[in-house]
Design a protein around this motif. Structure first.
Motif, short mmCIF file in Angstrom:
data_model
loop_
_atom_site.label_atom_id
_atom_site.label_comp_id
_atom_site.label_asym_id
_atom_site.label_seq_id
_atom_site.Cartn_x
_atom_site.Cartn_y
_atom_site.Cartn_z
N TYR A 295 -9.98 6.74 -1.05
CA TYR A 295 -9.88 5.97 -2.31
C TYR A 295 -10.44 6.87 -3.70
CZ TYR A 295 -7.94 1.72 -0.21
OH TYR A 295 -7.20 0.86 0.06
N LYS B 55 0.70 -1.23 -0.05
CA LYS B 55 0.08 0.02 0.15
C LYS B 55 0.73 1.26 -0.06
CE LYS B 55 -4.08 -1.88 2.14
NZ LYS B 55 -5.01 -1.89 3.21
N ASP C 118 -4.51 1.07 -1.38
CA ASP C 118 -4.14 0.10 -2.39
C ASP C 118 -4.52 0.72 -3.84
OD1 ASP C 118 -3.92 -2.15 -4.24
OD2 ASP C 118 -5.19 -3.53 -2.95
N GLU C 119 -3.29 0.91 -4.55
CA GLU C 119 -3.65 1.75 -6.01
C GLU C 119 -4.40 0.80 -6.76
OE1 GLU C 119 -0.43 4.07 -7.55
OE2 GLU C 119 0.88 2.65 -6.03
N THR C 120 -4.58 -0.60 -6.53
CA THR C 120 -5.26 -1.46 -7.71
C THR C 120 -6.95 -1.23 -7.33
OG1 THR C 120 -5.42 -3.25 -5.92
CG2 THR C 120 -3.57 -3.26 -7.83
N LYS C 121 -7.31 -0.60 -6.23
CA LYS C 121 -8.58 -0.44 -5.94
C LYS C 121 -9.03 1.14 -6.05
CE LYS C 121 -8.90 -4.02 -2.43
NZ LYS C 121 -9.26 -4.39 -1.13
#
Length: 599
Positions: free
Chosen positions: A142, A3, A177-180
Motif C-alpha cells: 500500500y 482490486k 484497493d486503489e482507494t486506500k
C-alpha cells in the motif's frame, strides 16, 4: 471496487505519465512486472540483451524526449548490471526511473547482516542509494503510490537524476484497493526570492558595465527548458557565449555569438576567450575539471567578476575555483530575472571582434587535415557529416575520439538533438543510447550513432535489438586500430609502452562486415576522403539501420587538448589553461597576453 495487482498499478501509473517505451531484460524476479508491461496497450517494451544496455537506452530516451526514461530489470545481476546506467544518469542529471524485481520479501536479508538468503538476492538499494535521488524496496504494497509519486517528482525536480524502486515478487502480485492508497505530497515550502532577486539585480548591474563579458551555458539551461530566455538575452544585448559539451545543441553552431566550448578537450580559441574576459558568468554547469582544466583557480584568471549559477548547492560550495558570486537558482528563473533587470550593456563590438579573430585564427578543422590520402581524418569526417545532416536529426556519440572529435568539430543545426554522457562517460554507451533516442512509442526515429570500435564492442549485442525492431540507427564506427585515446596516453606518459590498447598489445576486433551481415544490417566502408562525400550522401538518405566502418589513421592525434609540456630534460611541466597541445610558440602565447592586457 475491484482490486488491482501492484504490478498492474505500476504500469498504469507510467501510462498516466505518458511514458511510451520501457527498456527491459525479462527475468524471473521481475516476471509479474514484465507480464503487466506486456498487457499494456499504451507502453511499448523494448527488449535489450543486457541490463546495462537497457539502462543506457532509458537515458537516451530521457535525453531525446526531455522527459522521464524507464528501465525494468530483474533481481541480483539484473540490478547490478544496470548500476553503470544509474551512475551515468546521476552524474549528468538525467531523470530515469529504475524498476527492479526482487525475491520474496521473507527471503530478503533485511537487517540480518547476512550476504544472501533468496536465490539471486542482492540488497540493490544499499548499492544504488548514494547515486539516486530516491531509492526504496517496497515492503508494504500500500506504499506503492507514495513511492512512485515521490520517485517521479524527485527524478524531475530540482537537479534531475535517477530513482530506483525495488519490488519483491510477492508484492508485485499483491492485490490492492486503489482507494486506500496514500499519495505523496511535496512538503517543500516556496522560498522567498527577495534575496535572490537582489543578487541577480546586482549581477545585472555588474554585467552592464563589463567591457569583455562572456556567458557560459551548460546542461542546466537545457534541463530547465530556458533556451528561449537565453536566446533573448544574448540576441538583445549581443553578448558572446560559450557552451559545455552537454549544451551542444542548445543553439545553432553558426550563431554569430557562439564562441565554442572551452576545456581540456575544448577549442583553443574558447580557452583564450575565457582567459581574456573581464566578466565570466556560468549558468547550469557544474564546472568540472574537463571544463576548467586541472588548475581551476587559474580559470578565467583575468575576469574581475566570476559568477556561477547552479541549482545544486553542493556544486556551488566547492572551493577548487574562485567564484565571486554563487547563485543557487534554477537556470530558467535566473535568466528570466536577468532579462528583466538588465537594461543596457556597453558596446561590445570590439570585444566580439576580438573573440571572432581568435575563432578564425585557431579553427578546429584545419585545412591540412584534408590532405590525408590513405585514411579518413576524424575531424574531416565529422565536419563533412555535419554538412550533410539536415534538421531534426538525432546525433549520439560514444566515447574516445567519437566523443571528443564530434563535440569539437560537429556543426549542429536547428532542431537537431545532439548528446553524449560526458560525466561518467562509459565506453559502450553510444549504441544503446541511440536505441533509446530512436524510440517513440510504436515508431522509431532516425538516429546517427558515432562510436569507436572499442566502445562498440562493449554493447555489440544490441545489434540484435536493432535487427529485431528494425530501428533506423546509422552506426558509424571510428576504426583507428584500438583504444587510440589510451594508446596516446601511454605513448606520452609511459615511454611508449602499450598495454591493452592495440592489436600488438593484446586487443583484437572482429570483421564488422560479417557482423553486419549476421544481423541483416547493411554495411558500408569509407577508406579515405576521396570516397567519403558520395557514400555519405547515399547513407544519409537510407531509411534503415546500417553500419558504416570509417577507417582512420591509427596515429591520428587528438587536438587540441590539455597536456603537460616537457622541458629539455624530459620533465613534465604543467601548462596554463590556454596553452594546449599542439603547443604554440612561447612568443605567440606571450604576444596574446600582452595584447589582452591592453584590451
Amino acid at each position: 471496487m475491484a482490486k488491482i495487482s501492484v504490478s498492474d498499478y505500476v504500469i498504469k501509473f507510467l501510462e498516466r505519465k505518458k511514458i511510451k517505451n520501457i527498456f527491459t531484460v525479462s527475468g524471473g524476479g521481475s516476471i509479474s512486472l514484465c507480464d503487466a508491461l506486456h498487457r499494456s496497450k499504451k507502453i511499448k517494451y523494448i527488449c535489450c540483451h543486457h541490463e546495462q544496455a537497457a539502462s543506457f537506452s532509458a537515458e537516451g530516451y530521457a535525453r531525446a524526449k526531455n522527459t522521464l526514461g524507464c528501465a525494468l530489470v530483474t533481481t541480483g545481476p539484473g540490478g547490478t548490471n544496470a548500476i553503470t546506467g544509474v551512475s551515468s544518469a546521476w552524474i549528468d542529471s538525467v531523470p530515469v526511473l529504475f524498476l527492479s524485481g526482487q525475491v520474496f520479501l521473507n527471503q530478503t536479508i533485511k537487517n540480518t547482516s547476512k550476504r544472501q538468503i533468496g536465490v539471486q538476492e542482492i540488497d540493490i538499494i544499499s548499492l544504488v542509494k548514494p547515486i539516486t535521488k530516491h531509492s526504496v524496496m517496497i515492503n508494504n504494497p500500500y506504499s506503492i503510490k507514495y513511492h512512485l509519486e515521490k520517485g517521479y517528482h524527485e527524478s524531475l525536480s530540482g537537479r534531475p537524476g535517477p530513482v530506483w524502486i525495488d519490488i519483491p515478487a510477492d508484492i508485485q502480485n499483491f492485490k490492492i484497493d486503489e482507494t486506500k492508497l496514500v499519495g505523496y505530497k511535496n512538503s517543500l515550502k516556496i522560498k522567498n526570492k527577495l534575496t535572490l532577486n537582489k543578487k541577480i539585480k546586482k549581477i545585472a548591474d555588474i554585467l552592464s558595465k563589463a567591457k569583455k563579458p562572456v556567458i557560459h551555458v551548460g546542461h542546466g539551461v537545457k534541463l530547465s527548458k530556458s533556451s528561449r530566455e537565453f536566446l533573448n538575452l544574448i540576441n538583445k544585448f549581443r553578448i558572446p557565449f560559450l557552451q559545455t559539451w552537454s549544451a551542444d545543441d542548445l543553439i545553432n553552431y553558426n550563431h554569430d555569438l557562439n564562441m565554442g566550448k572551452p576545456g581540456a578537450f575544448g577549442s583553443r580559441y574558447a580557452n583564450f576567450i575565457v582567459q581574456s574576459c573581464d566578466f565570466y558568468l556560468s549558468i547550469g554547469t557544474r564546472l568540472p575539471f574537463m571544463v576548467t582544466g586541472y588548475n581551476p583557480k587559474d580559470f578565467a584568471r583575468n575576469a574581475k567578476t566570476k559568477i556561477m549559477v547552479d541549482i545544486d548547492k553542493f556544486e556551488l560550495n566547492k572551493n577548487d575555483i574562485n567564484i565571486d558570486y554563487k547563485i543557487c537558482s534554477d537556470a530558467k528563473y535566473f535568466l528570466e530575472k536577468l532579462n528583466f533587470y538588465l537594461k543596457k550593456v556597453n558596446n561590445l563590438k570590439n570585444w566580439t571582434q576580438f573573440c571572432n579573430d581568435l575563432k578564425n585564427k585557431y579553427p578546429i578543422v584545419q585545412k591540412k587535415f584534408y590532405n590525408l590520402k590513405n585514411y579518413v581524418n576524424s575531424y574531416v569526417f565529422v565536419d563533412t557529416l555535419s554538412n550533410y545532416l539536415g534538421e531534426k536529426k538525432i546525433i549520439v556519440t560514444d566515447m574516445g575520439f567519437s566523443f571528443t572529435t564530434t563535440h569539437q568539430a560537429f556543426k549542429n543545426k536547428k532542431k537537431q538533438i545532439f548528446f553524449t554522457n560526458s560525466g561518467h562517460a562509459p565506453m559502450g554507451w553510444g549504441l544503446p543510447a541511440a536505441i533509446g533516442a530512436a524510440s517513440d512509442g510504436e515508431n522509431f526515429s532516425e538516429v546517427i550513432c558515432l562510436t569507436g570500435e572499442g566502445g562498440f564492442q562493449m554493447n555489440i549485442q544490441e545489434l540484435a535489438t536493432i535487427m529485431h525492431n528494425n530501428i533506423p540507427v546509422k552506426i558509424f564506427i571510428f576504426n583507428n586500430g584500438g583504444y587510440l585515446t589510451i594508446k596516446q596516453t601511454q605513448q606520452l606518459g609511459f615511454n611508449g609502452r602499450l598495454m591493452g590498447s592495440t592489436k600488438s598489445s593484446g586487443l583484437s576486433f572482429p570483421d564488422y562486415e560479417s557482423i553486419a551481415s549476421s544481423h541483416k544490417i547493411k554495411y558500408y566502408k569509407i577508406k579515405n576522403h576521396m570516397s567519403m562525400g558520395n557514400k555519405l550522401k547515399k547513407i544519409i538518405n537510407l531509411k534503415k539501420p546500417l553500419i558504416c566502418e570509417v577507417i582512420m589513421d591509427p596515429n591520428e592525434e587528438q587536438m587540441p587538448k590539455a597536456i603537460n609540456r616537457k622541458n629539455k630534460k624530459g620533465k613534465s611541466i604543467p601548462t596554463v589553461f590556454e596553452d594546449m597541445y599542439p603547443f604554440l610558440k612561447r612568443s605567440e602565447i606571450e604576444k596574446w597576453r600582452n595584447e589582452n592586457e591592453k584590451k
